[in-house]
Design a protein around this motif. Sequence first.
Motif, PDB file in Angstrom:
ATOM      1  N   THR A 142      -8.931  10.709  -3.847  1.00 46.88           N
ATOM      2  CA  THR A 142      -7.909   9.677  -4.035  1.00 46.88           C
ATOM      3  C   THR A 142      -7.520   9.031  -2.711  1.00 46.88           C
ATOM      4  O   THR A 142      -7.431   7.800  -2.603  1.00 46.88           O
ATOM      5  CB  THR A 142      -6.663  10.288  -4.703  1.00 46.88           C
ATOM      6  N   ARG A 151      -0.442   4.183  -8.142  1.00 43.51           N
ATOM      7  CA  ARG A 151      -0.340   3.091  -7.171  1.00 43.51           C
ATOM      8  C   ARG A 151       0.899   2.266  -7.513  1.00 43.51           C
ATOM      9  O   ARG A 151       1.019   1.756  -8.633  1.00 43.51           O
ATOM     10  CB  ARG A 151      -1.593   2.222  -7.220  1.00 43.51           C
ATOM     11  N   LYS A 188     -10.160   6.713  -1.379  1.00 37.71           N
ATOM     12  CA  LYS A 188     -10.171   5.443  -2.107  1.00 37.71           C
ATOM     13  C   LYS A 188      -9.028   4.543  -1.654  1.00 37.71           C
ATOM     14  O   LYS A 188      -9.197   3.328  -1.497  1.00 37.71           O
ATOM     15  CB  LYS A 188     -10.067   5.693  -3.614  1.00 37.71           C
ATOM     16  N   TRP A 189      -7.854   5.138  -1.408  1.00 40.02           N
ATOM     17  CA  TRP A 189      -6.720   4.341  -0.943  1.00 40.02           C
ATOM     18  C   TRP A 189      -6.943   3.857   0.493  1.00 40.02           C
ATOM     19  O   TRP A 189      -6.537   2.753   0.846  1.00 40.02           O
ATOM     20  CB  TRP A 189      -5.435   5.172  -1.021  1.00 40.02           C
ATOM     21  N   LYS A 230       0.837  -1.198   0.000  1.00 41.72           N
ATOM     22  CA  LYS A 230       0.000   0.000   0.000  1.00 41.72           C
ATOM     23  C   LYS A 230       0.872   1.247   0.000  1.00 41.72           C
ATOM     24  O   LYS A 230       0.912   2.025   0.958  1.00 41.72           O
ATOM     25  CB  LYS A 230      -0.946  -0.008   1.198  1.00 41.72           C
ATOM     26  N   LYS A 278     -14.864   1.784  -4.188  1.00 36.80           N
ATOM     27  CA  LYS A 278     -14.434   0.990  -5.339  1.00 36.80           C
ATOM     28  C   LYS A 278     -14.978   1.503  -6.672  1.00 36.80           C
ATOM     29  O   LYS A 278     -14.383   1.266  -7.730  1.00 36.80           O
ATOM     30  CB  LYS A 278     -14.819  -0.479  -5.141  1.00 36.80           C
ATOM     31  N   TYR A 306      -9.930   3.425   2.015  1.00 31.63           N
ATOM     32  CA  TYR A 306     -11.121   2.560   2.124  1.00 31.63           C
ATOM     33  C   TYR A 306     -11.516   2.063   0.729  1.00 31.63           C
ATOM     34  O   TYR A 306     -12.519   2.497   0.158  1.00 31.63           O
ATOM     35  CB  TYR A 306     -12.281   3.333   2.772  1.00 31.63           C
ATOM     36  N   PRO A 307     -10.702   1.185   0.167  1.00 29.14           N
ATOM     37  CA  PRO A 307     -10.908   0.769  -1.225  1.00 29.14           C
ATOM     38  C   PRO A 307     -12.265   0.123  -1.497  1.00 29.14           C
ATOM     39  O   PRO A 307     -12.828   0.306  -2.586  1.00 29.14           O
ATOM     40  CB  PRO A 307      -9.761  -0.220  -1.473  1.00 29.14           C
ATOM     41  N   GLU A 308     -12.803  -0.604  -0.544  1.00 27.11           N
ATOM     42  CA  GLU A 308     -14.086  -1.259  -0.773  1.00 27.11           C
ATOM     43  C   GLU A 308     -15.223  -0.243  -0.840  1.00 27.11           C
ATOM     44  O   GLU A 308     -16.097  -0.307  -1.721  1.00 27.11           O
ATOM     45  CB  GLU A 308     -14.364  -2.276   0.343  1.00 27.11           C
ATOM     46  N   TYR A 320       1.821   4.613  -2.442  1.00 30.92           N
ATOM     47  CA  TYR A 320       1.187   5.375  -3.511  1.00 30.92           C
ATOM     48  C   TYR A 320       1.954   6.661  -3.806  1.00 30.92           C
ATOM     49  O   TYR A 320       2.763   7.120  -2.997  1.00 30.92           O
ATOM     50  CB  TYR A 320      -0.252   5.740  -3.120  1.00 30.92           C
TER      51      TYR A 320
END
Length: 384
Positions: free
Chosen positions: A344, A382, A347-348, A324, A355, A350-352, A326
């Motif tokens: 951004t 990423r 999203k990094w 992880k 998504k 809490y990716p779910e 970035y």
Amino acid sequence: MRNKLTTPPILAIILIVFLTFLVSGCITNGSTDDQVKTITVTDMEGRSVTLKYPVERFVLMDSTCTAEFSSVYGEGFDSKIVGWDNYLRENSGDMYEKYVEKFPTMAEIPDVGSLDDNTFNAEKVIALNPDVVIMPNWEFMWNGEATKEALARMDQAGIPVVFLDFYMEPLENSTKSIQLLGKITGKEQRAQDIVDYYEEKVNSVYSRLEKIQGKKPTVYVECAYNGPDTYGISYGDVAWGDIVKKAGGDNIAEPVLLNKSKALSAEYLVNQSPDIIILTGRNWSTPGSLKMGYTFTSNVTKSTMTPFVNRPGWDTINAVENRKVYGIYHGYCSDVFNFVALETFAKWFYPEEFKDVDPVDTLKEYHRKFMPIDYSGTLVYRYY
């Protein structure tokens, strides 16, 4: 016998009054000083500033503000910048290249020097006869005495200075700064369109974050300007640190740095072992710096990021072990694109939950709607 002067007496009186006003200058055309309009605004330092309205001649003492200025002003913006510092050319050469490619005369805008390196030339600014000098209020933190001296010189010369803020409190003051630009340029509707878009994106992130429960991921942000051998500055509750907090992250630098920006030690970082590492990149000339921007491919970004990831001890950090790590364009902590940084980061972190969100699509859309240059290059990355 009727008088040969057939004009009724009342009309004659009106005619005489009109001619008297015309001669005395009470009726003027647009070129006279009597009709110069002014506006009084409160800038982002809380200063009350009176200036010509609308402003026609700008000096930008943070030339990376060209992104905001051009977005707000729209067509013809390039002819309104009569001077600027060297920050865009020296630190965001990729963006500078994109602007000059499309607007070649921007290469001829006079360089008035920079407060950062004590090259600021007050006499040159005064000779350019600007209606206003635009300054970022972060100058007070990084170059306080030089900024105060420059402000005094401008006041002495009768040149208004307006401070904007996209850095100290980015997610609170960016929209206010955009609206301020709209007000002094007479482009208030255009500015409001940008603010509406910005707030739609930001509020969408906040509404999702409100529903997320549990432990926040720990986050480390570093400005990868120096190259991997020297740790770059990190951020307390300011700039990137503020965005980390607003995006639902736990910034490991804040307890140490408070509201300052300063490098953390390698030992502290390794001991903290954050869940996420974010390195910021730009078109810097320093050897080994992380390359990101409008003119860099993802392969270049990856190759310049690898030496950072391979630093001693990093293989034991959670972020590296869990893949992880970035990269993000450094300018996004000090310009209107901080709303993309918020999206951004969320999203990094809490990716779910995010998504379906694509920050690159957001960037492309903003460029289509508001920017005079096209999206290109690598601005969000990423590593794994």
